[in-house]
Scaffold this motif. Structure first.
Motif, PDB file in Angstrom:
ATOM      1  N   GLU A  99       0.829  -1.202   0.000  1.00  0.00           N
ATOM      2  CA  GLU A  99       0.000   0.000   0.000  1.00  0.00           C
ATOM      3  C   GLU A  99       0.863   1.252   0.000  1.00  0.00           C
ATOM      4  OE1 GLU A  99      -2.453   1.882  -0.872  1.00  0.00           O
ATOM      5  OE2 GLU A  99      -3.937   0.649   0.212  1.00  0.00           O
ATOM      6  N   ASP A 100       0.374   2.289  -0.676  1.00  0.00           N
ATOM      7  CA  ASP A 100       0.994   3.606  -0.597  1.00  0.00           C
ATOM      8  C   ASP A 100       0.819   4.145   0.819  1.00  0.00           C
ATOM      9  OD1 ASP A 100       1.549   4.063  -3.547  1.00  0.00           O
ATOM     10  OD2 ASP A 100      -0.585   3.609  -3.576  1.00  0.00           O
ATOM     11  N   VAL A 101       1.794   4.899   1.307  1.00  0.00           N
ATOM     12  CA  VAL A 101       1.713   5.356   2.694  1.00  0.00           C
ATOM     13  C   VAL A 101       0.461   6.194   2.943  1.00  0.00           C
ATOM     14  CG1 VAL A 101       4.177   5.206   3.188  1.00  0.00           C
ATOM     15  CG2 VAL A 101       3.267   7.303   2.189  1.00  0.00           C
ATOM     16  N   TRP A 102       0.035   6.964   1.943  1.00  0.00           N
ATOM     17  CA  TRP A 102      -1.159   7.774   2.136  1.00  0.00           C
ATOM     18  C   TRP A 102      -2.428   6.930   2.217  1.00  0.00           C
ATOM     19  CZ3 TRP A 102      -4.791   7.083  -1.591  1.00  0.00           C
ATOM     20  CH2 TRP A 102      -4.360   6.640  -2.837  1.00  0.00           C
ATOM     21  N   GLY A 103      -2.365   5.697   1.685  1.00  0.00           N
ATOM     22  CA  GLY A 103      -3.534   4.826   1.693  1.00  0.00           C
ATOM     23  C   GLY A 103      -3.920   4.357   3.078  1.00  0.00           C
ATOM     24  N   LEU A 104      -2.972   4.379   4.019  1.00  0.00           N
ATOM     25  CA  LEU A 104      -3.281   3.944   5.375  1.00  0.00           C
ATOM     26  C   LEU A 104      -4.388   4.802   5.977  1.00  0.00           C
ATOM     27  CD1 LEU A 104      -2.633   2.208   7.876  1.00  0.00           C
ATOM     28  CD2 LEU A 104      -0.898   3.909   8.488  1.00  0.00           C
ATOM     29  N   SER A 139       5.191   8.050  -3.015  1.00  0.00           N
ATOM     30  CA  SER A 139       5.041   8.823  -4.248  1.00  0.00           C
ATOM     31  C   SER A 139       6.005   9.989  -4.270  1.00  0.00           C
ATOM     32  CB  SER A 139       3.612   9.355  -4.374  1.00  0.00           C
ATOM     33  OG  SER A 139       3.528  10.258  -5.464  1.00  0.00           O
ATOM     34  N   ARG A 140       6.720  10.138  -5.397  1.00  0.00           N
ATOM     35  CA  ARG A 140       7.622  11.282  -5.561  1.00  0.00           C
ATOM     36  C   ARG A 140       6.871  12.606  -5.529  1.00  0.00           C
ATOM     37  NH1 ARG A 140      10.487   7.797  -8.935  1.00  0.00           N
ATOM     38  NH2 ARG A 140      12.755   7.821  -8.729  1.00  0.00           N
ATOM     39  N   HIS A 141       5.581  12.566  -5.751  1.00  0.00           N
ATOM     40  CA  HIS A 141       4.801  13.797  -5.846  1.00  0.00           C
ATOM     41  C   HIS A 141       4.466  14.375  -4.473  1.00  0.00           C
ATOM     42  CE1 HIS A 141       4.231  13.099 -10.167  1.00  0.00           C
ATOM     43  NE2 HIS A 141       4.159  11.824  -9.832  1.00  0.00           N
ATOM     44  N   CYS A 142       4.676  13.601  -3.415  1.00  0.00           N
ATOM     45  CA  CYS A 142       4.329  14.044  -2.064  1.00  0.00           C
ATOM     46  C   CYS A 142       5.488  14.804  -1.417  1.00  0.00           C
ATOM     47  CB  CYS A 142       3.971  12.839  -1.192  1.00  0.00           C
ATOM     48  SG  CYS A 142       2.492  11.950  -1.720  1.00  0.00           S
ATOM     49  N   PRO A 143       5.199  15.839  -0.639  1.00  0.00           N
ATOM     50  CA  PRO A 143       6.262  16.532   0.098  1.00  0.00           C
ATOM     51  C   PRO A 143       6.949  15.569   1.071  1.00  0.00           C
ATOM     52  CG  PRO A 143       4.226  17.808   0.121  1.00  0.00           C
ATOM     53  CD  PRO A 143       3.879  16.468  -0.438  1.00  0.00           C
ATOM     54  N   ILE A 144       8.242  15.774   1.281  1.00  0.00           N
ATOM     55  CA  ILE A 144       9.021  14.882   2.139  1.00  0.00           C
ATOM     56  C   ILE A 144       8.462  14.859   3.559  1.00  0.00           C
ATOM     57  CG2 ILE A 144      11.290  14.434   3.119  1.00  0.00           C
ATOM     58  CD1 ILE A 144      11.039  13.805   0.133  1.00  0.00           C
ATOM     59  N   GLU A 145       8.128  16.015   4.093  1.00  0.00           N
ATOM     60  CA  GLU A 145       7.597  16.063   5.462  1.00  0.00           C
ATOM     61  C   GLU A 145       6.315  15.242   5.587  1.00  0.00           C
ATOM     62  OE1 GLU A 145       6.313  19.310   8.920  1.00  0.00           O
ATOM     63  OE2 GLU A 145       6.862  19.996   6.903  1.00  0.00           O
ATOM     64  N   GLY A 167       6.498   7.145  -9.371  1.00  0.00           N
ATOM     65  CA  GLY A 167       5.956   8.406  -9.860  1.00  0.00           C
ATOM     66  C   GLY A 167       6.919   9.094 -10.810  1.00  0.00           C
ATOM     67  N   ASP A 168       6.596  10.310 -11.177  1.00  0.00           N
ATOM     68  CA  ASP A 168       7.379  11.092 -12.125  1.00  0.00           C
ATOM     69  C   ASP A 168       8.817  11.231 -11.631  1.00  0.00           C
ATOM     70  OD1 ASP A 168       8.502  12.927 -13.849  1.00  0.00           O
ATOM     71  OD2 ASP A 168       6.927  14.438 -13.609  1.00  0.00           O
ATOM     72  N   GLU A 169       9.768  10.716 -12.409  1.00  0.00           N
ATOM     73  CA  GLU A 169      11.170  10.748 -11.991  1.00  0.00           C
ATOM     74  C   GLU A 169      11.707  12.164 -11.835  1.00  0.00           C
ATOM     75  OE1 GLU A 169      13.822   8.113 -14.151  1.00  0.00           O
ATOM     76  OE2 GLU A 169      12.113   6.855 -14.702  1.00  0.00           O
ATOM     77  N   LEU A 170      11.040  13.136 -12.452  1.00  0.00           N
ATOM     78  CA  LEU A 170      11.500  14.521 -12.394  1.00  0.00           C
ATOM     79  C   LEU A 170      10.718  15.352 -11.376  1.00  0.00           C
ATOM     80  CD1 LEU A 170      11.884  15.148 -16.246  1.00  0.00           C
ATOM     81  CD2 LEU A 170      13.606  14.317 -14.617  1.00  0.00           C
ATOM     82  N   ALA A 171       9.855  14.711 -10.585  1.00  0.00           N
ATOM     83  CA  ALA A 171       8.999  15.444  -9.661  1.00  0.00           C
ATOM     84  C   ALA A 171       9.806  16.199  -8.608  1.00  0.00           C
ATOM     85  CB  ALA A 171       8.015  14.500  -8.984  1.00  0.00           C
ATOM     86  N   GLN A 172      10.868  15.578  -8.096  1.00  0.00           N
ATOM     87  CA  GLN A 172      11.778  16.245  -7.174  1.00  0.00           C
ATOM     88  C   GLN A 172      13.088  15.472  -7.143  1.00  0.00           C
ATOM     89  OE1 GLN A 172      10.761  16.094  -2.897  1.00  0.00           O
ATOM     90  NE2 GLN A 172       8.922  14.947  -3.475  1.00  0.00           N
ATOM     91  N   PRO A 173      14.167  16.122  -6.737  1.00  0.00           N
ATOM     92  CA  PRO A 173      15.482  15.470  -6.784  1.00  0.00           C
ATOM     93  C   PRO A 173      15.535  14.204  -5.938  1.00  0.00           C
ATOM     94  CG  PRO A 173      15.711  17.831  -6.455  1.00  0.00           C
ATOM     95  CD  PRO A 173      14.261  17.524  -6.296  1.00  0.00           C
ATOM     96  N   ILE A 174      16.265  13.222  -6.411  1.00  0.00           N
ATOM     97  CA  ILE A 174      16.381  11.949  -5.706  1.00  0.00           C
ATOM     98  C   ILE A 174      17.025  12.149  -4.333  1.00  0.00           C
ATOM     99  CG2 ILE A 174      18.666  11.239  -6.534  1.00  0.00           C
ATOM    100  CD1 ILE A 174      15.550   8.992  -6.514  1.00  0.00           C
ATOM    101  N   GLU A 175      17.867  13.181  -4.198  1.00  0.00           N
ATOM    102  CA  GLU A 175      18.533  13.458  -2.923  1.00  0.00           C
ATOM    103  C   GLU A 175      17.537  13.730  -1.797  1.00  0.00           C
ATOM    104  OE1 GLU A 175      21.442  14.606  -6.143  1.00  0.00           O
ATOM    105  OE2 GLU A 175      19.286  14.848  -5.789  1.00  0.00           O
ATOM    106  N   ASN A 176      16.352  14.228  -2.152  1.00  0.00           N
ATOM    107  CA  ASN A 176      15.358  14.564  -1.135  1.00  0.00           C
ATOM    108  C   ASN A 176      14.929  13.349  -0.313  1.00  0.00           C
ATOM    109  OD1 ASN A 176      15.528  17.012  -2.368  1.00  0.00           O
ATOM    110  ND2 ASN A 176      13.358  17.221  -2.832  1.00  0.00           N
ATOM    111  N   PHE A 177      15.088  12.157  -0.875  1.00  0.00           N
ATOM    112  CA  PHE A 177      14.597  10.948  -0.215  1.00  0.00           C
ATOM    113  C   PHE A 177      15.689  10.203   0.554  1.00  0.00           C
ATOM    114  CE2 PHE A 177      12.034  11.927  -3.904  1.00  0.00           C
ATOM    115  CZ  PHE A 177      10.747  11.907  -3.379  1.00  0.00           C
ATOM    116  N   LYS A 178      16.884  10.813   0.617  1.00  0.00           N
ATOM    117  CA  LYS A 178      18.022  10.118   1.214  1.00  0.00           C
ATOM    118  C   LYS A 178      17.776   9.741   2.674  1.00  0.00           C
ATOM    119  CE  LYS A 178      23.041  10.550   1.760  1.00  0.00           C
ATOM    120  NZ  LYS A 178      24.245  11.373   1.400  1.00  0.00           N
ATOM    121  N   ASN A 179      17.265  10.669   3.474  1.00  0.00           N
ATOM    122  CA  ASN A 179      17.056  10.383   4.896  1.00  0.00           C
ATOM    123  C   ASN A 179      16.013   9.283   5.096  1.00  0.00           C
ATOM    124  OD1 ASN A 179      18.963  12.248   5.693  1.00  0.00           O
ATOM    125  ND2 ASN A 179      17.471  13.894   5.997  1.00  0.00           N
TER     126      ASN A 179
END
Length: 311
Positions: A99-104, A139-145, A167-179
């Motif tokens: 499940e997508d995290v938002w689906g919970l 989803s890459r489209h969701c804000p990190i917070e 999701g869209d590979e260009l939605a936000q930089p891959i670095e944003n998901f490092k943490n």
């Protein structure tokens, strides 16, 4: 049939379905058995017949064919059950879905036990011989917070096997998901991400290095660069590939020209998977047969890929 390779050579789809296979790249919302869903809803969902030109066209297809019909907690459970009916029919012995995290919150009222039980009960009741590997979807489209807040419900839950970014590979930089991925690694999850479906070979390598990925969903762009293929092979990074999806989304000109051949013969670990069965008419057995019929890979090569996916 005495062997999977023989079944391919005889082009016997039902015989192919009797051999165990893995489906490690399946989006369960679109991964189910269409006959089951027609019985449940009275709605016949026809797959694509001609290639699309963009992901936005795919989303439009999704809206036209599924729309609001399945956007309820009850229908979400029907989609889960449909996926296990599909897996059982297709001889899928290992199924990785989640499940997508938002689906919970959207479908399970933030009740993690209800979410996990929806999957495990469907597996137990419909396809008990199929191993379920439960996945956390981002989803890459969701804000990190927002994603980090959603993930507080998932961390520490041993029911989950892997985490995947889509999701869209260009939605936000891959670095944003490092943490997030560092935390997922500490949690012992298998680290996966969709990359190299629309991006470049260099995007694939960067995502693997930055997120410390174990596997890549798609990754077909890696075939454009010999050094990236060597990197993947040397580091045993597996690509979970979905051939019909790549063709029908216009990423590959034809099944015969699919880069899975170049990747596999260059030593990159690959698997064959369904992606979105309802859109692409892409159950795993059909994917193997299509690759064989097109001349992309030999029956023996495809059997080796099948067996590797089951490990």
């Amino acid at each position: 049939m005495n062997s999977f390779a023989e079944a391919l050579k005889r082009k016997g789809l039902e015989a192919i379905r009797k051999f165990p296979k893995a489906d490690l790249h399946n989006h369960f919302v679109l991964g189910g058995d269409r006959d089951y869903l027609e019985r449940v809803t009275g709605r016949k969902i026809e797959p694509l017949r001609c290639p699309l030109k963009s992901m936005s066209e795919m989303h439009a297809w999704n809206e036209a064919n599924l729309g609001a019909t399945f956007n309820t907690p009850e229908m979400r459970r029907e989609l889960i059950q449909a996926t296990f009916h599909q897996a059982k029919k297709d001889g899928v012995a290992v199924l990785e879905i989640g499940e997508d995290v938002w689906g919970l919150g959207e479908y399970f009222h933030n009740d993690m036990n209800a979410l996990t039980e929806a999957f495990t009960a469907a597996q137990r009741d419909i396809a008990p011989n199929t191993e379920l590997r439960l996945q956390i979807g981002l989803s890459r489209h969701c804000p990190i917070e927002y994603l980090e807040n959603c993930l507080t419900y998932f961390w520490g839950n041993k029911a989950f096997y892997s985490i995947d970014l889509y999701g869209d590979e260009l939605a936000q930089p891959i670095e944003n998901f490092k943490n997030i991925y560092r935390r997922a690694k500490r949690e012992g999850l298998v680290l996966k991400a969709h990359v190299g479906e629309w991006g470049t070979a260099q995007d694939v390598q960067r995502a693997v290095e930055i997120l410390e990925l174990d596997e890549v969903q798609h990754g077909i762009a890696a075939a454009e660069d010999a050094s990236v293929m060597r990197f993947l092979a040397e580091n045993h990074i597996r690509l979970n590939i979905t051939p019909s999806s790549n063709v029908l989304l216009g990423r590959v000109p034809s099944m015969k020209e699919h880069p899975i051949q170049k990747l596999y013969r260059s030593g990159v670990e690959v698997t064959v998977n369904s992606d979105d069965v309802l859109i692409f008419d892409s159950d795993v057995s059909k994917e193997y047969l299509r690759l064989y019929e097109s001349g992309c890979l030999t029956a023996e090569e495809l059997d080796a890929i099948r067996l590797a996916g089951l490990k």
